[in-house]
Scaffold this motif. Structure first.
Motif, PDB file in Angstrom:
ATOM      1  N   MET A   1      37.018  35.248  -8.927  1.00 59.90           N
ATOM      2  CA  MET A   1      37.106  36.498  -9.778  1.00 59.90           C
ATOM      3  C   MET A   1      36.152  37.637  -9.163  1.00 59.90           C
ATOM      4  O   MET A   1      34.954  37.239  -9.106  1.00 59.90           O
ATOM      5  N   THR A   2      36.575  38.794  -9.399  1.00 63.12           N
ATOM      6  CA  THR A   2      35.559  39.852  -8.988  1.00 63.12           C
ATOM      7  C   THR A   2      34.990  40.361 -10.225  1.00 63.12           C
ATOM      8  O   THR A   2      35.710  41.106 -11.162  1.00 63.12           O
ATOM      9  N   GLY A   3      33.474  40.513 -10.270  1.00 62.96           N
ATOM     10  CA  GLY A   3      32.803  40.857 -11.327  1.00 62.96           C
ATOM     11  C   GLY A   3      32.796  40.047 -12.875  1.00 62.96           C
ATOM     12  O   GLY A   3      33.836  39.199 -12.920  1.00 62.96           O
ATOM     13  N   LYS A   4      32.169  40.640 -13.651  1.00 58.30           N
ATOM     14  CA  LYS A   4      32.160  39.774 -15.175  1.00 58.30           C
ATOM     15  C   LYS A   4      33.254  40.623 -15.868  1.00 58.30           C
ATOM     16  O   LYS A   4      33.739  41.673 -15.841  1.00 58.30           O
ATOM     17  N   VAL A   5      33.975  39.666 -16.742  1.00 60.03           N
ATOM     18  CA  VAL A   5      34.824  40.088 -17.768  1.00 60.03           C
ATOM     19  C   VAL A   5      34.207  41.136 -18.572  1.00 60.03           C
ATOM     20  O   VAL A   5      33.248  40.985 -19.050  1.00 60.03           O
ATOM     21  N   ILE A   6      34.917  42.158 -18.844  1.00 64.28           N
ATOM     22  CA  ILE A   6      34.404  43.245 -19.762  1.00 64.28           C
ATOM     23  C   ILE A   6      34.548  42.869 -21.252  1.00 64.28           C
ATOM     24  O   ILE A   6      35.872  42.486 -21.343  1.00 64.28           O
ATOM     25  N   ILE A   7      33.724  42.691 -21.800  1.00 60.71           N
ATOM     26  CA  ILE A   7      34.113  42.174 -23.424  1.00 60.71           C
ATOM     27  C   ILE A   7      33.666  43.298 -24.320  1.00 60.71           C
ATOM     28  O   ILE A   7      32.631  43.823 -24.459  1.00 60.71           O
ATOM     29  N   ILE A   8      34.564  43.785 -25.184  1.00 59.14           N
ATOM     30  CA  ILE A   8      34.599  44.887 -26.198  1.00 59.14           C
ATOM     31  C   ILE A   8      34.430  44.085 -27.376  1.00 59.14           C
ATOM     32  O   ILE A   8      35.696  43.557 -27.934  1.00 59.14           O
ATOM     33  N   ALA A   9      33.666  44.593 -28.113  1.00 61.88           N
ATOM     34  CA  ALA A   9      33.600  43.942 -29.737  1.00 61.88           C
ATOM     35  C   ALA A   9      33.941  45.102 -30.592  1.00 61.88           C
ATOM     36  O   ALA A   9      33.238  46.185 -30.788  1.00 61.88           O
ATOM     37  N   GLU A  10      35.124  44.903 -31.250  1.00 61.47           N
ATOM     38  CA  GLU A  10      35.700  46.181 -32.019  1.00 61.47           C
ATOM     39  C   GLU A  10      35.143  46.111 -33.541  1.00 61.47           C
ATOM     40  O   GLU A  10      35.367  44.880 -34.088  1.00 61.47           O
ATOM     41  N   VAL A  11      34.482  46.971 -33.962  1.00 61.68           N
ATOM     42  CA  VAL A  11      33.996  46.992 -35.251  1.00 61.68           C
ATOM     43  C   VAL A  11      35.128  47.492 -36.124  1.00 61.68           C
ATOM     44  O   VAL A  11      35.425  47.019 -37.268  1.00 61.68           O
ATOM     45  N   GLY A  12      35.801  48.472 -35.560  1.00 62.10           N
ATOM     46  CA  GLY A  12      37.054  49.171 -36.214  1.00 62.10           C
ATOM     47  C   GLY A  12      36.688  49.692 -37.740  1.00 62.10           C
ATOM     48  O   GLY A  12      35.674  50.427 -37.931  1.00 62.10           O
ATOM     49  N   GLU A  13      37.450  48.944 -38.804  1.00 64.87           N
ATOM     50  CA  GLU A  13      37.165  49.223 -40.154  1.00 64.87           C
ATOM     51  C   GLU A  13      36.231  48.569 -40.904  1.00 64.87           C
ATOM     52  O   GLU A  13      35.535  48.605 -41.953  1.00 64.87           O
ATOM     53  N   CYS A  14      35.692  47.511 -39.860  1.00 67.61           N
ATOM     54  CA  CYS A  14      34.601  46.400 -40.708  1.00 67.61           C
ATOM     55  C   CYS A  14      33.281  46.716 -41.045  1.00 67.61           C
ATOM     56  O   CYS A  14      32.458  46.098 -41.177  1.00 67.61           O
ATOM     57  N   GLN A 265      31.090  30.910 -19.118  1.00 70.07           N
ATOM     58  CA  GLN A 265      31.464  29.644 -18.661  1.00 70.07           C
ATOM     59  C   GLN A 265      32.933  29.593 -17.704  1.00 70.07           C
ATOM     60  O   GLN A 265      32.922  29.099 -16.661  1.00 70.07           O
ATOM     61  N   VAL A 266      33.805  29.873 -18.337  1.00 76.88           N
ATOM     62  CA  VAL A 266      34.965  30.124 -17.510  1.00 76.88           C
ATOM     63  C   VAL A 266      34.795  30.964 -16.210  1.00 76.88           C
ATOM     64  O   VAL A 266      35.377  30.598 -15.233  1.00 76.88           O
ATOM     65  N   GLU A 267      34.257  31.918 -16.244  1.00 77.04           N
ATOM     66  CA  GLU A 267      33.935  32.751 -15.103  1.00 77.04           C
ATOM     67  C   GLU A 267      33.345  31.766 -13.999  1.00 77.04           C
ATOM     68  O   GLU A 267      33.668  32.038 -12.610  1.00 77.04           O
ATOM     69  N   LYS A 268      32.473  31.052 -14.230  1.00 72.36           N
ATOM     70  CA  LYS A 268      31.641  30.074 -13.462  1.00 72.36           C
ATOM     71  C   LYS A 268      32.589  29.186 -12.896  1.00 72.36           C
ATOM     72  O   LYS A 268      32.554  29.030 -11.757  1.00 72.36           O
ATOM     73  N   ILE A 269      33.494  28.700 -13.675  1.00 72.09           N
ATOM     74  CA  ILE A 269      34.621  27.611 -13.313  1.00 72.09           C
ATOM     75  C   ILE A 269      35.568  28.396 -12.434  1.00 72.09           C
ATOM     76  O   ILE A 269      35.902  27.635 -11.354  1.00 72.09           O
ATOM     77  N   LEU A 270      35.941  29.544 -12.619  1.00 70.51           N
ATOM     78  CA  LEU A 270      36.765  30.051 -11.907  1.00 70.51           C
ATOM     79  C   LEU A 270      36.238  30.379 -10.376  1.00 70.51           C
ATOM     80  O   LEU A 270      36.900  30.288  -9.396  1.00 70.51           O
ATOM     81  N   GLY A 271      35.243  30.958 -10.404  1.00 69.28           N
ATOM     82  CA  GLY A 271      34.371  31.144  -9.288  1.00 69.28           C
ATOM     83  C   GLY A 271      34.740  32.350  -8.588  1.00 69.28           C
ATOM     84  O   GLY A 271      35.676  33.175  -9.050  1.00 69.28           O
ATOM     85  N   PRO A 272      34.487  32.707  -7.178  1.00 70.67           N
ATOM     86  CA  PRO A 272      34.834  33.891  -6.437  1.00 70.67           C
ATOM     87  C   PRO A 272      36.310  33.858  -5.913  1.00 70.67           C
ATOM     88  O   PRO A 272      36.880  32.737  -5.710  1.00 70.67           O
ATOM     89  N   GLU A 273      36.903  34.961  -5.748  1.00 71.27           N
ATOM     90  CA  GLU A 273      38.313  34.948  -5.305  1.00 71.27           C
ATOM     91  C   GLU A 273      38.318  34.819  -3.938  1.00 71.27           C
ATOM     92  O   GLU A 273      38.698  35.837  -3.002  1.00 71.27           O
ATOM     93  N   TRP A 275      38.520  31.877  -0.503  1.00 75.08           N
ATOM     94  CA  TRP A 275      38.683  30.436  -0.121  1.00 75.08           C
ATOM     95  C   TRP A 275      37.211  30.005   0.465  1.00 75.08           C
ATOM     96  O   TRP A 275      37.045  30.714   1.555  1.00 75.08           O
ATOM     97  N   GLU A 276      36.495  29.210  -0.129  1.00 75.61           N
ATOM     98  CA  GLU A 276      35.185  28.797   0.089  1.00 75.61           C
ATOM     99  C   GLU A 276      34.776  27.534  -0.105  1.00 75.61           C
ATOM    100  O   GLU A 276      35.038  27.042  -1.289  1.00 75.61           O
ATOM    101  N   ARG A 277      34.691  26.555   0.533  1.00 79.32           N
ATOM    102  CA  ARG A 277      34.171  25.079   0.518  1.00 79.32           C
ATOM    103  C   ARG A 277      32.824  25.168  -0.012  1.00 79.32           C
ATOM    104  O   ARG A 277      31.828  26.028   0.171  1.00 79.32           O
ATOM    105  N   THR A 278      32.366  24.135  -0.964  1.00 77.09           N
ATOM    106  CA  THR A 278      31.016  24.220  -1.564  1.00 77.09           C
ATOM    107  C   THR A 278      29.868  23.774  -0.596  1.00 77.09           C
ATOM    108  O   THR A 278      30.669  22.985   0.561  1.00 77.09           O
ATOM    109  N   SER A 279      28.897  24.244  -0.736  1.00 82.25           N
ATOM    110  CA  SER A 279      27.778  23.421   0.147  1.00 82.25           C
ATOM    111  C   SER A 279      27.830  21.957  -0.061  1.00 82.25           C
ATOM    112  O   SER A 279      27.484  21.370   1.159  1.00 82.25           O
ATOM    113  N   GLY A 280      28.153  21.292  -1.125  1.00 86.67           N
ATOM    114  CA  GLY A 280      28.179  19.806  -1.194  1.00 86.67           C
ATOM    115  C   GLY A 280      29.281  19.421  -0.267  1.00 86.67           C
ATOM    116  O   GLY A 280      29.006  18.470   0.310  1.00 86.67           O
ATOM    117  N   GLU A 281      30.473  20.087  -0.083  1.00 87.04           N
ATOM    118  CA  GLU A 281      31.596  19.628   0.725  1.00 87.04           C
ATOM    119  C   GLU A 281      31.140  19.490   1.965  1.00 87.04           C
ATOM    120  O   GLU A 281      31.430  18.911   2.862  1.00 87.04           O
TER     121      GLU A 281
END
Length: 292
Positions: A1-14, A265-273, A275-281
């Motif tokens: 995944m490239t970059g952080k997910v953009i999160i929009i908090a909508e106040v709207g009418e609230c 957390q999902v961003e961390k789980i997905l990782g970069p886009e 193909w790369e083996r981990t340092s542990g591997e």
């Protein structure tokens, strides 16, 4: 995944037409780690006399003074302000009057070709919801952006079922049901418009659809927020007051913090886009392959 997910908090009418509540919601969005806090710029001149929510719309419509306050207070709290223009006139006001370079186009406004064309030409970043739209209608919207490569466009899958009008009479004050999310439509947008970012604008009361959307590749999540989801529902049920229909599909502060945390957390789980083996591997490869 490239970059952080953009999160929009909508106040709207609230924000309920209450400046102090708007302040609190901006602070809630900022402290939760959202990237934008979003408000709607309703046009009081174009609200129809027979609209059942006319009185409410007049209460929560933003004056230019209030827009200026939101911009300054948001920046003070290190979160970007974002606005949804009701029409071309309001889009021009945001660009010319307030020098804003980013805008959100709502599903209903996306059918106004004049406003979409203006947004494509005059804003550097545009979030465009695709609720209510056929694929052919979306293609017609996108062509304005195809002509102007300088504008960064994000297409947001959206099911525009707000508990309003006929739906309110039929179902009552309920958020979008999980079976009506249709998240595979977001994946269709990703396939059809690979040159643009895709995302999801959610009208359920759960955080799960947004988490699923991020896992499926969403680059943007938009979610309604409120300080109190239950009070407006009680007022409506008891017929003792009216605070609009957005609260019932909004997250409260602790839920918003949970959603943002889960997305990161999902961003961390997905990782970069790539193909790369981990340092542990790499450390274990020779040992494990030659072990038996």
């Amino acid at each position: 995944m490239t970059g952080k997910v953009i999160i929009i908090a909508e106040v709207g009418e609230c924000w309920n037409g209450d400046r102090k509540q708007a302040q609190k919601l901006i602070q809630v969005a900022a402290s939760a780690g959202c990237d934008y806090v979003k408000f709607q710029t309703l046009d009081t001149d174009t609200v129809k006399d027979n609209d059942p929510e006319k009185e409410w719309f007049l209460k929560v419509a933003l004056t230019e003074e209030m827009i200026d306050f939101i911009i300054k207070f948001s920046k003070k709290n290190s979160i970007k302000p974002l606005f949804t223009p009701a029409n071309l006139k309001k889009a021009m006001m945001l660009k010319d009057g307030f020098k804003l370079s980013e805008v959100k186009i709502a599903s209903s406004v996306a059918h106004d070709s004049q406003t979409v064309r203006y947004a494509a030409k005059n804003f550097k970043r545009v979030f465009l919801s695709t609720g209510l739209s056929s694929l052919e209608e979306i293609k017609n919207m996108v062509r304005f952006f195809d002509k102007n490569k300088r504008t960064q466009l994000y297409l947001l899958h959206c099911i525009s079922e707000y508990p309003t009008g006929p739906l309110l009479k039929k179902r009552g004050l309920l958020p979008l049901a999980p079976e009506d999310v249709h998240l595979n439509m977001m994946l269709m947008l990703k396939e059809l418009f690979p040159q643009y970012g895709i995302g999801y604008s959610d009208h359920t009361v759960s955080i799960l659809p947004s988490i699923c959307a991020v896992a499926a590749g969403a680059k943007v999540i938009e979610k309604h927020i409120t300080l109190d989801r239950n009070k407006p529902a009680k007022l409506f049920k008891n017929k003792t007051g009216y605070l609009g229909t957005d609260h019932v599909l909004s997250l409260e502060p602790s839920e918003l913090r949970n959603m943002v945390g889960q997305i990161r957390q999902v961003e961390k789980i997905l990782g970069p886009e790539k193909w790369e083996r981990t340092s542990g591997e790499k450390m274990l490869k020779k040992f494990l392959i030659g072990r038996f």
